[in-house]
Scaffold this motif. Structure first.
Motif, PDB file in Angstrom:
ATOM      1  N   PRO A 161       0.816  -1.234   0.000  1.00 56.02           N
ATOM      2  CA  PRO A 161       0.000   0.000   0.000  1.00 56.02           C
ATOM      3  C   PRO A 161       0.843   1.275   0.000  1.00 56.02           C
ATOM      4  O   PRO A 161       0.513   2.244  -0.694  1.00 56.02           O
ATOM      5  CB  PRO A 161      -0.821  -0.135   1.293  1.00 56.02           C
ATOM      6  CG  PRO A 161      -0.887  -1.600   1.553  1.00 56.02           C
ATOM      7  CD  PRO A 161       0.432  -2.146   1.101  1.00 56.02           C
ATOM      8  N   GLU A 162       1.931   1.285   0.774  1.00 53.57           N
ATOM      9  CA  GLU A 162       2.793   2.469   0.799  1.00 53.57           C
ATOM     10  C   GLU A 162       3.490   2.678  -0.543  1.00 53.57           C
ATOM     11  O   GLU A 162       3.643   3.820  -0.993  1.00 53.57           O
ATOM     12  CB  GLU A 162       3.849   2.331   1.907  1.00 53.57           C
ATOM     13  CG  GLU A 162       3.303   2.456   3.328  1.00 53.57           C
ATOM     14  CD  GLU A 162       2.686   1.165   3.818  1.00 53.57           C
ATOM     15  OE1 GLU A 162       2.663   0.188   3.041  1.00 53.57           O
ATOM     16  OE2 GLU A 162       2.220   1.134   4.975  1.00 53.57           O
ATOM     17  N   ILE A 163       3.900   1.585  -1.194  1.00 52.53           N
ATOM     18  CA  ILE A 163       4.552   1.707  -2.495  1.00 52.53           C
ATOM     19  C   ILE A 163       3.583   2.248  -3.533  1.00 52.53           C
ATOM     20  O   ILE A 163       3.923   3.133  -4.339  1.00 52.53           O
ATOM     21  CB  ILE A 163       5.119   0.346  -2.927  1.00 52.53           C
ATOM     22  CG1 ILE A 163       6.245  -0.091  -1.996  1.00 52.53           C
ATOM     23  CG2 ILE A 163       5.651   0.415  -4.361  1.00 52.53           C
ATOM     24  CD1 ILE A 163       6.774  -1.483  -2.280  1.00 52.53           C
ATOM     25  N   SER A 212      12.729  11.537  -2.472  1.00 52.79           N
ATOM     26  CA  SER A 212      13.904  10.654  -2.498  1.00 52.79           C
ATOM     27  C   SER A 212      14.136  10.019  -1.135  1.00 52.79           C
ATOM     28  O   SER A 212      14.487   8.833  -1.036  1.00 52.79           O
ATOM     29  CB  SER A 212      15.141  11.429  -2.946  1.00 52.79           C
ATOM     30  OG  SER A 212      15.465  12.444  -2.011  1.00 52.79           O
ATOM     31  N   MET A 213      13.914  10.783  -0.051  1.00 57.23           N
ATOM     32  CA  MET A 213      14.049  10.199   1.281  1.00 57.23           C
ATOM     33  C   MET A 213      12.933   9.205   1.568  1.00 57.23           C
ATOM     34  O   MET A 213      13.139   8.196   2.249  1.00 57.23           O
ATOM     35  CB  MET A 213      14.067  11.312   2.335  1.00 57.23           C
ATOM     36  CG  MET A 213      15.351  12.129   2.342  1.00 57.23           C
ATOM     37  SD  MET A 213      15.524  13.224   3.781  1.00 57.23           S
ATOM     38  CE  MET A 213      14.207  14.392   3.458  1.00 57.23           C
ATOM     39  N   THR A 214      11.736   9.472   1.036  1.00 55.66           N
ATOM     40  CA  THR A 214      10.631   8.519   1.208  1.00 55.66           C
ATOM     41  C   THR A 214      10.928   7.214   0.498  1.00 55.66           C
ATOM     42  O   THR A 214      10.696   6.116   1.046  1.00 55.66           O
ATOM     43  CB  THR A 214       9.334   9.120   0.663  1.00 55.66           C
ATOM     44  OG1 THR A 214       9.051  10.347   1.347  1.00 55.66           O
ATOM     45  CG2 THR A 214       8.170   8.164   0.859  1.00 55.66           C
ATOM     46  N   TYR A 215      11.454   7.298  -0.717  1.00 56.33           N
ATOM     47  CA  TYR A 215      11.778   6.068  -1.445  1.00 56.33           C
ATOM     48  C   TYR A 215      12.937   5.321  -0.788  1.00 56.33           C
ATOM     49  O   TYR A 215      12.987   4.086  -0.832  1.00 56.33           O
ATOM     50  CB  TYR A 215      12.124   6.395  -2.894  1.00 56.33           C
ATOM     51  CG  TYR A 215      12.205   5.167  -3.772  1.00 56.33           C
ATOM     52  CD1 TYR A 215      11.097   4.352  -3.955  1.00 56.33           C
ATOM     53  CD2 TYR A 215      13.383   4.811  -4.408  1.00 56.33           C
ATOM     54  CE1 TYR A 215      11.157   3.216  -4.751  1.00 56.33           C
ATOM     55  CE2 TYR A 215      13.454   3.677  -5.208  1.00 56.33           C
ATOM     56  CZ  TYR A 215      12.343   2.903  -5.372  1.00 56.33           C
ATOM     57  OH  TYR A 215      12.412   1.760  -6.154  1.00 56.33           O
ATOM     58  N   MET A 216      13.842   6.070  -0.159  1.00 55.79           N
ATOM     59  CA  MET A 216      14.919   5.413   0.572  1.00 55.79           C
ATOM     60  C   MET A 216      14.352   4.587   1.728  1.00 55.79           C
ATOM     61  O   MET A 216      14.833   3.475   2.007  1.00 55.79           O
ATOM     62  CB  MET A 216      15.905   6.449   1.099  1.00 55.79           C
ATOM     63  CG  MET A 216      17.072   5.867   1.878  1.00 55.79           C
ATOM     64  SD  MET A 216      17.902   7.095   2.900  1.00 55.79           S
ATOM     65  CE  MET A 216      16.600   7.522   4.043  1.00 55.79           C
TER      66      MET A 216
END
Length: 421
Positions: free
Chosen positions: A122-124, A269-273
């Motif tokens: 869900p987050e992705i 970018s920090m969220t994807y990290m």
């Protein structure tokens, strides 16, 4: 079959639309191609059980792909766990073989990646559907040189490094056991591809972030130059206050747009990290262990040749050297690009401090203060799981850690060798 044909027709119709072809920039088209390759790889490997809904124009969870992904993960896990158990039972696990150890360690990471990625689907999906990637890229005029450099870096990390290991393994196995076919090499390389897939996706995201931040700073330099020029004594005499106010309002609008792009690029970018943090930390740990093991294996082969007068297998040493250099090269690539992204983020704050606000418009001053507050508040860092910061110092940390481990291992080995004599 009918659903597949309908989906194919929708894809062709969407790409034949004149509006899409005319509005998309070269950067967006290149990023779209790389994104399609990455998503297809994630689906084929069984990591991403979602598809793109062309009707609603968003990614959705697909039950058919979920069954496929679960089947792929189950088959891979059952096959390789059985292989490892058989090798362990027959005492065939060679601790002095970095290639075999690298394969088994990546298999463990790949199996854990399945669990961690499925748990945050869900987050992705929320991240992918809310990311205005192409509208952000289309708002900039990115040079062909920058696109070429970014594509070269991404290709080096995603394709050249694993293919180099694959070709080296093929040549090495053909040299030692000519009767083996390509399937034996594929069985060793598949876990390596699976274990590095999420890291490659993160690396591609960091490369895109770097492109956006470089373009933001380029436009910010143009704004700084014009603002400082408008406040020189000569310009204050030549230009009327209304003209300067008009220009300051226009520049404030541009600065507001850059502020939103800066917050978007750094924040996402920090969220994807965070979504790939476990895979990043695991990959760094594996590369650290394999680098240490590779150097130690090279030392042991050389010591056996000198002290025990055993034959020195050059082919094996070269194959192990490739599997030593490639993981370390991947660490260097991640550290170098991450440091460049951090430098560009810091450069944004430095450029804001060089803007002269003595005779600037009130609205422009407020815009500069708002962007400066945003730069200070975000505190842009790339530190997955809070364990290891991805920056230029990562290479020195890896060197010092490997050197410390090697010093201990070599000292222990030499003590044992001479004590037996």
């Amino acid at each position: 079959m009918q659903h597949l044909k309908a989906a194919t027709r929708r894809i062709r119709a969407s790409w034949r639309t004149p509006r899409l072809r005319s509005s998309w920039t070269l950067t967006s088209r290149v990023v779209m191609g790389c994104l399609i390759i990455a998503i297809v790889q994630n689906i084929v490997y069984g990591i991403f059980p979602c598809c793109f809904d062309f009707k609603h124009r968003k990614f959705v969870f697909c039950k058919t792909l979920a069954i496929y992904c679960f089947s792929v993960a189950t088959l891979i896990g059952a096959f390789y766990v059985t292989q490892i158990w058989v090798a362990y039972s027959e005492n065939k696990i060679d601790l002095r073989d970095p290639i075999q150890i690298y394969c088994y360690m990546n298999l463990c990471v790949a199996l854990l990646n399945y669990v961690t990625q499925w748990a945050i689907i869900p987050e992705i999906l929320s991240f992918q559907n809310s990311l205005p990637l192409f509208s952000t890229l289309d708002s900039f005029t990115i040079s062909l040189r920058s696109v070429g450099r970014a594509t070269s870096l991404a290709s080096l990390k995603m394709f050249v490094c694993p293919l180099l290991m694959h070709f080296t393994l093929i040549i090495y196995q053909r040299h030692r056991q000519p009767e083996l076919n390509w399937m034996s090499t594929g069985k060793l390389m598949l876990p390596i591809y699976l274990g590095n897939q999420l890291n490659n996706c993160f690396f591609g995201g960091i490369v895109i972030t770097k492109i956006v931040l470089v373009e933001i700073n380029r436009r910010l330099r143009e704004i700084r130059n014009e603002v400082n020029r408008l406040q020189t004594p000569l310009e204050l005499l030549l230009q009327k206050p209304y003209y300067r106010m008009q220009r300051f309002c226009y520049l404030a609008d541009r600065l507001d747009e850059l502020a939103s792009k800066y917050a978007l690029s750094t924040g996402r970018s920090m969220t994807y990290m965070l979504l790939t943090a476990f895979s990043l930390v695991s990959s760094m740990a594996i590369n650290l262990i394999i680098t240490t093991l590779g150097f130690y294996t090279q030392y042991q082969a050389f010591a056996d040749h000198i002290l025990l007068e055993e034959a020195y297998d050059i082919a094996r040493a070269l194959a192990h050297f490739v599997f030593l250099v490639v993981p370390f090269t991947e660490i260097c690539l991640v550290a170098r690009v991450s440091q460049q992204v951090l430098d560009e983020a810091k450069e944004t704050g430095n450029l804001l401090q060089r803007i002269n606000l003595e005779h600037a418009d009130v609205r422009f001053k407020q815009t500069v203060d708002a962007l400066w507050l945003e730069v200070i508040t975000i505190k842009y860092k790339l530190m997955p799981m809070g364990l290891l910061e991805l920056d230029g110092s990562l290479i020195n940390k890896i060197f010092s850690t490997v050197a410390g481990f090697l010093l201990f291992l070599i000292q222990n080995d030499l003590t044992q060798r001479f004590s037996l004599k």
